[in-house]
Design a protein around this motif. Structure first.
Motif, short mmCIF file in Angstrom:
data_model
loop_
_atom_site.label_atom_id
_atom_site.label_comp_id
_atom_site.label_asym_id
_atom_site.label_seq_id
_atom_site.Cartn_x
_atom_site.Cartn_y
_atom_site.Cartn_z
N LEU A 83 0.84 -1.20 0.00
CA LEU A 83 0.00 0.00 0.00
C LEU A 83 0.88 1.26 0.00
O LEU A 83 0.60 2.23 -0.71
N PHE A 84 1.96 1.22 0.78
CA PHE A 84 2.87 2.37 0.83
C PHE A 84 3.50 2.59 -0.54
O PHE A 84 3.62 3.74 -1.00
N CYS A 143 -2.72 10.38 -2.33
CA CYS A 143 -1.72 9.31 -2.27
C CYS A 143 -0.91 9.40 -0.97
O CYS A 143 -0.51 8.37 -0.42
N GLU A 157 -2.24 10.29 1.79
CA GLU A 157 -3.14 9.63 2.75
C GLU A 157 -3.01 8.12 2.66
O GLU A 157 -3.07 7.43 3.68
N LEU A 158 -2.85 7.60 1.42
CA LEU A 158 -2.65 6.15 1.29
C LEU A 158 -1.39 5.72 2.05
O LEU A 158 -1.39 4.71 2.76
N LEU A 218 0.05 7.23 4.58
CA LEU A 218 -0.16 7.33 6.03
C LEU A 218 -1.01 6.17 6.54
O LEU A 218 -0.76 5.64 7.63
N ASN A 219 -2.00 5.76 5.73
CA ASN A 219 -2.81 4.61 6.14
C ASN A 219 -1.97 3.35 6.21
O ASN A 219 -2.16 2.53 7.11
N ASN A 273 -0.05 3.50 9.41
CA ASN A 273 -0.93 3.23 10.55
C ASN A 273 -1.21 1.74 10.68
O ASN A 273 -1.21 1.20 11.78
N LEU A 274 -1.43 1.11 9.53
CA LEU A 274 -1.70 -0.33 9.56
C LEU A 274 -0.52 -1.09 10.14
O LEU A 274 -0.69 -1.98 10.98
N VAL A 307 -0.60 5.77 16.29
CA VAL A 307 -1.61 5.97 15.25
C VAL A 307 -2.45 7.21 15.55
O VAL A 307 -2.80 7.97 14.64
N MET A 323 -2.70 10.30 12.97
CA MET A 323 -3.98 10.81 12.45
C MET A 323 -4.12 12.30 12.71
O MET A 323 -4.61 13.05 11.85
N ILE A 379 -1.63 14.46 12.90
CA ILE A 379 -0.75 15.13 11.94
C ILE A 379 -1.37 15.11 10.55
O ILE A 379 -1.29 16.08 9.80
N ALA A 380 -2.01 13.98 10.20
CA ALA A 380 -2.61 13.87 8.87
C ALA A 380 -3.71 14.91 8.70
O ALA A 380 -3.82 15.55 7.65
#
Lengths: 187, 102
Positions: free
Chosen positions: B16-17, B36, B38-39, B41-42, B45-46, B64, B68, B70-71
């Motif tokens: 995903l990263f 992207c 956000e992708l 960062l997700n 987080n995962l 996490v 979030m 910071i995001a």
């Protein structure tokens, strides 16, 4: 129960996440890209649920789907001319970037496969205990980072308002229905 | 039911990263670049939550929360900047925003 069966929820959620992430990167119409982020974020929320981080399922849906996605769609609608999907959406560096990303992915794969993974024997606490511990740590052990993060968030939001505010007074909106009536014009 | 190993989650997070990184590097529209990011960062987080579960420690989940925060700050500031650039230059094409180059 064989391995595939027990991994099925994980496989479904990861297929949903990765598939919609690929669509976000590939699709030409950026409004579609914005909406394809939704299944991606929901897939990540599902993965959090599989990891038994119940609090973060809710937080993911609230913050990412509820706040960040809506903010992005707002910004999309405020900047209209780029919505034309016929313009090229990528720059001219695709080949070196592709090579770089393949090397990066290979590096990550090498790190992951080179490590000797042992099965975790950590006890997973029930949801209410987990969330209570999280909240107590936020006002105890992690109080200072928590306060700094909240001040940063406040500063960022004030800064965003200042940035997005226009310098001069906005022009009055045209009111064609009122202007059409001769006796309703202001003196 | 045997749990899915942590390495699967970390591998998924790596993929995903990488997808997010490709998008950040090749896209022209800064709003898509934000998506992207956000992708990415997700993905991070995962991996934090998966590692937190693996080691039975709360620090992963705590990180996490801060990621979030910071995001959210980053998206608010970034979109404000994009709207301001669009107002002055009438375009937000990354290739045409090169005033600092000269």
């Amino acid at each position: 129960m064989n391995s595939i069966d027990s991994h099925l929820p994980f496989l479904i959620m990861s297929a949903l996440t990765l598939g919609s992430a690929l669509v976000v990167v590939r699709v030409r119409n950026i409004v579609h890209a914005g909406f394809w982020l939704l299944p991606c974020f929901l897939g990540v929320a599902g993965l959090y649920a599989l990891l038994q981080a119940h609090f973060f399922v809710v937080v993911q849906v609230l913050i990412y789907v509820g706040a960040i996605l809506v903010l992005m769609l707002f910004a999309l609608m405020l900047t209209q001319d780029v919505m034309n999907p016929n313009k090229p959406q990528t720059n001219r560096m695709s080949l070196p970037i592709g090579v770089f990303c393949i090397v990066f992915a290979a590096g990550v794969a090498a790190i992951l496969t080179g490590h000797q993974w042992v099965n975790s024997n950590a006890v997973i606490l029930p949801a209410n205990v987990q969330t209570r511990q999280l909240g107590q740590a936020l006002i105890g052990e992690y109080a200072l980072p928590f306060e700094i993060a909240s001040v940063l968030l406040l500063a960022a939001l004030v800064g965003a308002i200042v940035l997005a505010k226009s310098e001069k007074e906005p022009a009055p909106l045209p009111l064609p229905t009122l202007a059409a009536l001769p006796d309703s014009k202001p003196e | 039911m045997p749990a899915v190993p942590t390495s699967y989650y970390l591998g998924l997070s790596g993929v995903l990263f990488t997808i997010g990184m490709i998008g950040v590097l090749i896209k022209r529209n800064p709003i898509v670049i934000f998506m992207c990011i956000e992708l990415m960062l997700n993905a991070v987080n995962l991996s934090f939550i998966a590692s937190g579960r693996h080691f039975g420690h709360m620090a992963g989940q705590m990180m996490v929360i801060f990621v979030m925060a910071i995001a959210a700050a980053e998206v608010a500031i970034g979109l404000g900047i994009i709207v301001a650039i669009f107002r002055t230059k009438e375009t937000i094409n990354i290739d045409e925003i090169n005033l600092l180059k000269y």
